[in-house]
Design a protein around this motif. Sequence first.
Motif, short mmCIF file in Angstrom:
data_model
loop_
_atom_site.label_atom_id
_atom_site.label_comp_id
_atom_site.label_asym_id
_atom_site.label_seq_id
_atom_site.Cartn_x
_atom_site.Cartn_y
_atom_site.Cartn_z
N SER A 140 -34.84 25.40 -76.09
CA SER A 140 -33.60 25.67 -76.21
C SER A 140 -32.81 26.81 -77.02
CB SER A 140 -33.05 24.27 -76.62
OG SER A 140 -33.49 24.03 -78.13
N ASP A 141 -33.64 27.33 -77.87
CA ASP A 141 -33.10 28.48 -78.73
C ASP A 141 -33.08 29.53 -77.66
OD1 ASP A 141 -35.89 28.91 -78.27
OD2 ASP A 141 -36.32 29.48 -80.49
N PRO B 198 -29.99 27.28 -73.65
CA PRO B 198 -29.20 25.86 -73.91
C PRO B 198 -29.39 24.99 -73.08
CG PRO B 198 -27.82 27.83 -74.13
CD PRO B 198 -29.09 28.36 -73.36
N LYS C 280 -35.25 19.03 -85.72
CA LYS C 280 -33.98 19.55 -86.56
C LYS C 280 -34.49 20.44 -87.94
CE LYS C 280 -30.02 17.29 -88.78
NZ LYS C 280 -29.42 16.00 -88.92
N ASN D 75 -32.72 22.41 -90.86
CA ASN D 75 -31.50 22.77 -91.79
C ASN D 75 -30.16 22.45 -90.76
OD1 ASN D 75 -32.82 23.64 -93.92
ND2 ASN D 75 -33.26 25.65 -92.84
N GLY D 76 -30.27 21.10 -90.09
CA GLY D 76 -29.22 20.62 -89.40
C GLY D 76 -28.94 21.18 -88.03
N GLU D 77 -29.96 22.17 -87.57
CA GLU D 77 -29.76 22.61 -86.12
C GLU D 77 -30.91 21.95 -85.28
OE1 GLU D 77 -30.80 26.85 -83.89
OE2 GLU D 77 -29.91 26.92 -85.89
N TRP D 78 -30.56 21.40 -84.29
CA TRP D 78 -31.37 20.78 -83.16
C TRP D 78 -32.04 21.93 -82.41
CZ3 TRP D 78 -33.50 16.26 -83.77
CH2 TRP D 78 -32.57 15.06 -84.38
N ARG D 79 -33.40 21.68 -82.03
CA ARG D 79 -33.99 22.54 -81.17
C ARG D 79 -35.07 21.68 -80.31
NH1 ARG D 79 -35.94 26.74 -85.53
NH2 ARG D 79 -33.84 27.67 -86.40
#
Length: 149
Positions: A30-31, A34, A73, A75-79
């Motif tokens: 996803s990085d 998307p 997750k 630092n608050g970012e989902w991958r």
Amino acid sequence: MNSLKSQVFILIVLSIFGSAFGIKCWACRSDSDPKCGDPFDNSTLAIADCAQVGELPHLPGVKATMCRKIRQKVNGEWRYFRSCAYMGEPGIGKDERFCLMRTGTYNIFMEYCTCNSKDGCNSAGLVRVNALTVAITTMILVFMTRVFQ
């Protein structure tokens, strides 16, 4: 009529043997795409044949036999990562509905899911049509066409 029977027979044989050689899994991150996240959108992705995926240098002789989906997750970012899997067990206790979950410091969460029940099982709920189902449906339609002519 014999030609039709031969074609149906060949279709059935190919669908059975085609699914016996290995599993196919979605492969994306996803990085970089998307559409790989949840909800998953495979409209622009090709499915990978795990039998064709090479060995990993640190696992010589081990073949990919399952699919995996990793949701993390940091630092608050989902991958999301989807790929063929070389080791592990499908689900927890072979129940693919359950995934392994880990948490860590610095707001890190990871969910690791493996499956081998069907091609594309790492899609997170995508219903895929089995080739054998297509073959049987085709046979029924041909039969029904012949009966009602």
